[in-house]
Design an enzyme around this catalytic site. Structure first.
Site, PDB file in Angstrom:
ATOM      1  N   SER A  74      -0.508  -0.511  -8.754  1.00  0.00           N
ATOM      2  CA  SER A  74      -1.747  -0.102  -7.356  1.00  0.00           C
ATOM      3  C   SER A  74      -0.379  -0.412  -6.125  1.00  0.00           C
ATOM      4  O   SER A  74      -0.585  -0.789  -4.388  1.00  0.00           O
ATOM      5  CB  SER A  74      -2.323  -0.773  -7.513  1.00  0.00           C
ATOM      6  OG  SER A  74      -2.980  -1.079  -8.329  1.00  0.00           O
ATOM      7  N   LYS A  77      -0.967   1.833  -3.184  1.00  0.00           N
ATOM      8  CA  LYS A  77      -1.988   1.485  -2.091  1.00  0.00           C
ATOM      9  C   LYS A  77      -1.719   1.034  -0.789  1.00  0.00           C
ATOM     10  O   LYS A  77      -2.959   1.271   0.117  1.00  0.00           O
ATOM     11  CB  LYS A  77      -2.978   0.801  -3.016  1.00  0.00           C
ATOM     12  CG  LYS A  77      -3.347   1.543  -4.209  1.00  0.00           C
ATOM     13  CD  LYS A  77      -4.708   0.522  -5.137  1.00  0.00           C
ATOM     14  CE  LYS A  77      -4.751   0.732  -6.549  1.00  0.00           C
ATOM     15  NZ  LYS A  77      -5.280  -0.047  -7.282  1.00  0.00           N
ATOM     16  N   TYR A 201      -4.429  10.067  -7.274  1.00  0.00           N
ATOM     17  CA  TYR A 201      -4.064   9.162  -7.618  1.00  0.00           C
ATOM     18  C   TYR A 201      -3.328   8.565  -8.135  1.00  0.00           C
ATOM     19  O   TYR A 201      -2.369   7.840  -8.410  1.00  0.00           O
ATOM     20  CB  TYR A 201      -6.141   8.353  -7.968  1.00  0.00           C
ATOM     21  CG  TYR A 201      -5.485   7.168  -7.959  1.00  0.00           C
ATOM     22  CD1 TYR A 201      -5.437   6.071  -7.028  1.00  0.00           C
ATOM     23  CD2 TYR A 201      -5.573   6.374  -9.236  1.00  0.00           C
ATOM     24  CE1 TYR A 201      -5.682   4.528  -7.510  1.00  0.00           C
ATOM     25  CE2 TYR A 201      -5.809   4.931 -10.064  1.00  0.00           C
ATOM     26  CZ  TYR A 201      -6.021   5.107  -8.665  1.00  0.00           C
ATOM     27  OH  TYR A 201      -5.894   3.288  -9.787  1.00  0.00           O
ATOM     28  N   TYR A 253      -6.039  -8.899  -6.797  1.00  0.00           N
ATOM     29  CA  TYR A 253      -7.193  -8.823  -7.545  1.00  0.00           C
ATOM     30  C   TYR A 253      -8.021 -10.050  -7.345  1.00  0.00           C
ATOM     31  O   TYR A 253      -7.846 -10.819  -6.299  1.00  0.00           O
ATOM     32  CB  TYR A 253      -7.288  -7.920  -8.620  1.00  0.00           C
ATOM     33  CG  TYR A 253      -6.724  -6.770  -8.902  1.00  0.00           C
ATOM     34  CD1 TYR A 253      -6.725  -6.226  -8.302  1.00  0.00           C
ATOM     35  CD2 TYR A 253      -4.902  -6.699  -9.715  1.00  0.00           C
ATOM     36  CE1 TYR A 253      -6.362  -4.540  -7.939  1.00  0.00           C
ATOM     37  CE2 TYR A 253      -4.285  -5.728  -9.396  1.00  0.00           C
ATOM     38  CZ  TYR A 253      -4.874  -4.170  -8.395  1.00  0.00           C
ATOM     39  OH  TYR A 253      -4.306  -3.248  -8.675  1.00  0.00           O
ATOM     40  N   VAL A 271       0.431  -2.543 -11.476  1.00  0.00           N
ATOM     41  CA  VAL A 271       0.886  -3.705 -13.219  1.00  0.00           C
ATOM     42  C   VAL A 271       2.081  -2.609 -13.909  1.00  0.00           C
ATOM     43  O   VAL A 271       2.492  -3.102 -14.735  1.00  0.00           O
ATOM     44  CB  VAL A 271      -0.620  -2.404 -13.727  1.00  0.00           C
ATOM     45  CG1 VAL A 271      -1.610  -3.105 -13.275  1.00  0.00           C
ATOM     46  CG2 VAL A 271      -0.677  -1.193 -13.873  1.00  0.00           C
TER      47      VAL A 271
END
Ligand code: GLU
Length: 319
Positions: A74, A77, A201, A253, A271
């Site tokens: 992530s 991102k 992705y 998150y 992760v």
């Protein structure tokens, strides 16, 4: 590149602090758990820990397994958001929000309440929508090439590649992300075929970097949108500031509040066990340790950042 080789011109304080943190982390027996829903990541060696800090005066101070590659997941991102804002500008915010989600990274519940518009660009649904924006008007291969080129550019390193085994492993087990993407498509949030969007992705999540490369890549966020202070511009200062704001509020998150509380820096976790943290005006930090906490954030990576921010008095909230 203006960096001097490690060891020649250290700031004693930062160097000593990094050394101390690396030693203390090595002694910890609580190491978290690897991401088990992507089989390729479940095999991670929990004893690993690396750290690298790129400072405003062009040095790179490192410790532990700083040269060992890990899956960006992530953290990618942050770079896709930067790229998408460059391509479509503020129109991006019509399909993705800017609020913390307070939900797990792969939650589908909130999407239903909010008509398929993801809360922010860092939860999976939001990042998939951002990937869709990058893909529009291009072939998946071109979009992926643009993402990889951008990451190589900001890190000043052409050696960065995608781990195809990780991408495949995630694709084979990506049922939740497939559901999220189809759900958004049904609301018209995604414009492109779901398998194209997810193909890009999964591959950008599978980009592999080490701590040195990642700390270098985050410099434009630390130095007002520039590669180095006073150096070439990557994005406007305003854009860098706003991406930092999103990292602070949404980068971990449903653990984002706790990360702000303990560390006090904009940060984005993945992760794979990496975290990119930004000290505005001062430094770009990469840490990596593959054991995660219950929210999917690196357990010892966050612990190391907490110590570093405290000892350097780097929290954005004050001394
Ligand atoms: N590729 C991962 C997923 O979509 C990213 C999650 C993360 O790093 O937090 O599930």
């Amino acid at each position: 590149m203006t960096l001097t080789p490690e060891g020649l011109e250290h700031t004693p304080t930062l160097d000593t602090i990094i050394e101390g943190i690396t030693c203390r982390i090595a002694e910890r027996s609580d190491r978290g758990r690897p991401a088990d829903y992507i089989p390729e990541l479940a095999r991670a060696d929990l004893s690993r820990f690396g750290i690298a800090v790129a400072t405003a005066d062009g040095r790179l101070v490192t410790g532990g397994d700083r040269d060992m590659g890990f899956s960006l997941q992530s953290i990618s991102k942050v770079f896709t958001l930067t790229l998408a804002l460059g391509q479509v500008g503020d129109a991006l915010w019509r399909r993705v929000g800017r609020e913390p989600s307070g939900n797990p990274f792969n939650s589908i519940v909130q999407l239903e309440y909010e008509q398929g518009r993801p809360r922010n660009p860092f939860i999976n649904a939001g990042a998939i929508a951002v990937t869709d924006a990058i893909l529009s008007g291009h072939q998946p291969r071109e979009a992926l090439g643009a993402i990889l080129r951008f990451i190589r550019f900001v890190s000043d390193d052409d050696g960065i590649t995608i781990n195809e085994d990780v991408a495949r492993s995630e694709k084979e087990n990506g049922f939740r992300n497939i559901a999220l993407a189809n759900y958004m498509r049904s609301f018209g949030i995604l414009e492109n075929p779901v398998d194209y969007v997810l193909g890009v992705y999964f591959h950008h999540c599978a980009i592999e970097m080490n701590c040195r490369q990642l700390a270098m890549a985050g410099r434009y966020l630390a130095f007002g949108g520039r590669h180095t202070p006073g150096g070439a511009r990557v994005v406007s200062a305003e854009r860098a500031r706003r991406i930092n704001a999103l990292m602070l509020t949404c980068g971990h998150y449903d653990g984002s509040g706790d990360f702000a509380f303990h560390v006090g820096l904009p940060g984005k976790s993945g992760v794979g066990g990496g975290i990119l943290a930004i000290v505005p005006g001062k430094a770009s930090i990469a840490v990596w340790s593959p054991g995660l906490d219950a929210n999917g954030n690196s357990w010892l990576g966050a612990a190391a950042l907490e110590q570093l921010a405290k000892e350097m008095r780097w929290s954005v909230f004050g001394d």
